[in-house]
Design a protein around this motif. Structure first.
Motif, mmCIF file in Angstrom:
data_model
loop_
_atom_site.group_PDB
_atom_site.id
_atom_site.type_symbol
_atom_site.label_atom_id
_atom_site.label_comp_id
_atom_site.label_asym_id
_atom_site.label_seq_id
_atom_site.Cartn_x
_atom_site.Cartn_y
_atom_site.Cartn_z
ATOM 1 N N ALA A 210 -1.693 9.177 7.854
ATOM 2 C CA ALA A 210 -0.216 9.590 7.569
ATOM 3 C C ALA A 210 0.127 11.058 7.913
ATOM 4 O O ALA A 210 1.345 11.172 8.215
ATOM 5 C CB ALA A 210 -0.077 9.616 5.857
ATOM 6 N N ILE B 16 7.309 2.810 -0.550
ATOM 7 C CA ILE B 16 5.741 2.651 -0.259
ATOM 8 C C ILE B 16 5.103 1.879 -1.488
ATOM 9 O O ILE B 16 5.504 1.912 -2.649
ATOM 10 C CB ILE B 16 4.941 4.115 -0.459
ATOM 11 C CG1 ILE B 16 5.307 4.946 0.437
ATOM 12 C CG2 ILE B 16 3.416 4.087 -0.518
ATOM 13 C CD1 ILE B 16 4.995 4.564 2.048
ATOM 14 N N CYS B 17 4.397 0.877 -1.217
ATOM 15 C CA CYS B 17 3.695 -0.065 -2.348
ATOM 16 C C CYS B 17 3.214 0.480 -3.340
ATOM 17 O O CYS B 17 2.488 1.744 -3.146
ATOM 18 C CB CYS B 17 2.743 -1.268 -1.637
ATOM 19 S SG CYS B 17 3.429 -2.059 -0.110
ATOM 20 N N CYS C 67 7.307 -3.563 1.327
ATOM 21 C CA CYS C 67 6.871 -2.215 1.059
ATOM 22 C C CYS C 67 5.741 -1.708 2.009
ATOM 23 O O CYS C 67 5.223 -2.890 2.585
ATOM 24 C CB CYS C 67 6.510 -1.845 -0.226
ATOM 25 S SG CYS C 67 5.040 -2.919 -0.772
ATOM 26 N N THR D 56 2.181 -0.382 3.013
ATOM 27 C CA THR D 56 0.771 -0.140 2.311
ATOM 28 C C THR D 56 0.536 1.535 2.773
ATOM 29 O O THR D 56 0.454 1.735 3.980
ATOM 30 C CB THR D 56 -0.228 -0.972 2.749
ATOM 31 O OG1 THR D 56 0.171 -2.276 2.336
ATOM 32 C CG2 THR D 56 -1.559 -0.502 2.218
ATOM 33 N N PRO D 57 0.249 2.265 1.733
ATOM 34 C CA PRO D 57 -0.191 3.675 2.242
ATOM 35 C C PRO D 57 -1.509 3.828 2.835
ATOM 36 O O PRO D 57 -2.304 3.027 2.666
ATOM 37 C CB PRO D 57 -0.474 4.594 0.709
ATOM 38 C CG PRO D 57 -0.721 3.277 -0.102
ATOM 39 C CD PRO D 57 0.118 2.143 0.304
#
Length: 518
Positions: free
Chosen positions: A359, A369-370, A386, A388-389
Motif C-alpha cells: 500500500a 476498504i473492507c 470494497c 481488501t487491504p
C-alpha cells in the motif's frame, strides 16, 4: 599312602549285585507284558469305557473352518451400507449445480448460476454412473489434445466454437487444437505474448486463475511452463466445459462470479486472466474486479483480452456504440487505479496490469476498504463493493504478505504465513515435521500401489489437505492435486497457495452426495 587299585571307582561288581540287577529287569519286563495283555486293572477300565462309547455319533469328519458359526455382536460390528447405481439419466447430475433447480433462482448478478444445494430429502442416495461406454482417458500429455467421445458425449461446442478452434470432433474422439476465442491461432502463441511482459519462465509465476475458462486451453498450455492454473466456468448452455477440462487432465471447477466470494484465500494467485469472459467488471461499483484483487497476490498480474480492449476495432462487431465501449474501458482503467494496479501493456486485443507490492507504493484517493477482519473467511459469504487491504509492511520495498521463493524452491521452504505466525499452532518446526511425515507416507503408498507417480493417476483430490504435504511430495508434471480444505477444518489454504499448489474451500457435508468424475 593308599594303593591306587583300592579306589572306589575301580572296585569290581560282586556276583550278588549282578543277580539282583538281572532279577529286577526280568520283573519289570513281565509286568509290562501283563499290562499290555489287557488284564491290567487300568486297562480293563479303559477297555470298558471304550466298549460303552458310540463312535458313530459323527458319521463324517469335517475339517472346514467354522468361524461363521460364532455369533456376531451387532453392537460391536457396524454393518456396511451398500449404495446402488443411480439411473442412467443422472450421468451428468451435479446436485448443487442442477439445471432445473438453478432456473428457479434470479438471473440478476448470475445468482442462478451459483451453488444451490438440494435439501437433505432431495439428495440422491445412489452412485452416479459413468457415461455409457466410458473408457480410461488418454494418458497425459496426450489427454491435453484428445478426449474420448464416449466420456463426454456432447458435440455442441464443436459447432458453436468451430471458427475459434476450441474443440473438433474426429471419429470417436474430440481434438483440442489449443485455440480460444481470443487466441484462435493457439494458446502457445498467446502465452508467448504474455511472457514478453510477465516473468512466466523463471518460476516467479506459479499459480494462475482463469475466470470463464471455456475448455481450459489456457491452463492446459501453461502446464508445460510449470504454471498451475485454476480454471472455472459456469454450468450453462456451453455444456460440459469443465467436464472437457477434467477429461483433458487440466484443473477446473464449476464456478461463477456472482454474489458470493470465490472459494479461494486472499493473496493466492500470481496471475489472473479474463479472455473474453464477458464478466461485467465495472458493474456493482466494480465489485467483481475487487474480488479478483482480493485473490491476486501483491505484485501479481491481471490480463484482460477481449471487450472492451481494442474497442476501436471491434465495437461494431460487438454491436455497441463507440461511446459505450470507450466508456467501459475508461471505467476499468479508473477502477484499476483505485485497486493500486499499474498498467504494464496494451497491444492489439491484450492489456496487462500489475498489482503494486504494498500500500505504501500506492497513490490513490480515499477508497472503501473492507471492514472484515479475516479476508480468507469467504465460504458462502456475500461480496461487497470494497477493497481488501494490503497486509502491513514496514518499508516501501517490502512485499506485503511476504516475498515468495521462485518455484520449485517455494514448494518446501517455510511459507510466509507460517514464518510470520499467522496460522495458529503451526510453527516452522511443525511444518518441516509434516513434510518429513508425508515423505514417509508416500514411500509406503508407492510400495502398495506402484501406479502412484505415473500418468495413470492424473487428477487427484486430497479431501483434507492440511498444509498440502501430500500434494507437495507427489508434485510432478504427470499429475496435479486439488487440495480441499474443509470449512470446518483449520484454514490452511493460504499456506497451500504459498507453496505453489492450488486448492479450494469446501463444505464436506455438501459434497457427500455430489458427483465424482469417473
Amino acid at each position: 599312602m593308599g594303593s591306587k587299585s583300592n579306589s572306589p571307582g575301580s572296585r569290581a561288581w560282586s556276583p550278588v549285585s549282578i543277580f539282583i540287577v538281572l532279577g529286577l529287569c526280568c520283573f519289570f519286563y513281565l509286568l509290562g507284558a501283563w499290562q499290555k495283555s489287557g488284564f491290567g486293572k487300568g486297562d480293563s477300565i479303559a477297555l470298558e469305557i471304550t466298549k460303552q462309547t458310540d463312535c458313530n455319533i459323527i458319521s463324517t469328519l469335517d475339517f472346514e473352518p467354522h468361524h461363521n458359526d460364532v455369533p456376531v455382536i451387532d453392537s460391536l460390528v457396524p454393518k456396511a451400507k451398500e449404495f446402488k447405481p443411480c439411473d442412467a439419466k443422472y450421468t451428468d447430475y451435479t446436485p448443487c449445480q442442477e439445471q432445473n433447480r438453478a432456473m428457479t433462482f434470479p438471473r440478476e448478478n448470475m445468482v442462478y448460476r451459483e451453488r444451490h444445494c438440494p435439501p437433505d430429502k432431495e439428495k440422491l442416495r445412489c452412485l452416479i454412473p459413468a457415461p455409457k461406454g466410458y473408457v480410461t482417458p488418454f494418458p497425459w500429455p496426450r489427454s491435453r489434445d484428445y478426449v474420448h467421445y464416449a466420456n463426454v458425449p456432447y458435440k455442441s461446442l464443436t459447432v458453436e466454437k468451430a471458427v475459434q478452434n476450441w474443440v473438433q470432433f474426429q471419429g470417436n474422439v474430440f481434438k483440442f487444437p489449443g485455440g480460444g476465442t481470443m487466441f484462435p491461432h493457439g494458446a502457445d502463441v498467446y502465452i508467448d505474448e504474455l511472457a514478453s511482459v510477465i516473468p512466466i519462465k523463471d518460476g516467479s509465476i506459479r499459480t494462475a486463475l482463469d475466470t470463464g475458462c471455456g475448455v481450459a486451453s489456457w491452463g492446459a498450455y501453461l502446464l508445460k511452463r510449470n504454471v498451475l492454473a485454476m480454471s472455472f466456468a459456469p454450468k450453462d448452455n456451453h455444456e460440459a466445459q469443465v467436464q472437457f477440462a477434467l477429461e483433458r487432465g487440466v484443473p477446473a471447477v464449476i464456478g461463477v462470479l456472482g454474489t458470493i466470494h470465490l472459494p479461494y484465500p486472499s493473496n493466492a494467485f500470481d496471475m489472473a486472466q479474463c479472455s473474453r469472459c464477458l464478466i461485467p467488471w465495472t458493474s456493482n461499483e466494480g465489485m467483481y474486479l475487487m474480488e479478483v484483487d482480493r485473490v491476486l497476490r501483491p505484485g501479481g498480474y491481471w490480463i484482460l483480452s477481449g471487450p472492451p480492449i481494442n474497442w476501436k476495432t471491434y465495437y461494431k462487431i460487438w454491436k455497441r456504440s463507440k461511446e459505450d465501449a470507450k466508456a467501459e474501458q475508461i471505467n476499468i482503467e479508473e477502477l484499476a487505479e483505485l485497486l493500486c494496479w499499474e498498467k504494464k501493456y496494451e497491444k492489439g486485443d491484450i492489456a496487462i496490469w500489475r498489482k503494486k507490492v504494498n500500500a505504501k507504493s500506492c497513490r490513490r484517493k480515499s477508497v472503501n476498504i473492507c471492514e472484515a477482519k479475516d479476508a480468507d473467511d469467504v465460504w458462502y459469504k456475500k461480496m461487497e463493493p470494497c477493497i481488501t487491504p494490503f497486509p502491513e509492511v514496514t518499508s516501501a520495498s517490502e512485499v506485503a504478505g511476504g516475498k515468495l521463493e521462485k518455484f520449485p524452491a517455494r514448494l518446501f521452504v517455510v511459507p510466509p504465513r507460517i514464518a510470520e505466525g499467522s496460522v495458529p499452532g503451526i510453527t516452522a518446526e511443525s511444518y518441516q515435521k509434516d513434510n518429513k511425515q508425508w515423505k514417509k507416507h508416500i514411500n509406503v503408498y508407492k510400495r502398495i500401489n506402484t501406479l502412484i507417480g505415473t500418468t495413470r493417476y492424473r487428477n487427484i483430490m486430497d479431501m483434507n489437505a492440511g498444509l498440502g504435504g501430500f500434494a507437495a511430495v507427489v508434485e510432478s508434471s504427470k499429475s496435479w492435486v486439488m487440495n480441499v480444505v474443509p470449512t470446518i477444518a483449520q484454514n490452511t489454504l493460504g499456506v497451500i497457495f504459498e507453496r505453489g499448489l492450488i486448492g479450494i474451500y469446501h463444505d464436506c457435508l455438501d459434497c457427500l452426495f455430489e458427483e465424482v468424475i469417473p
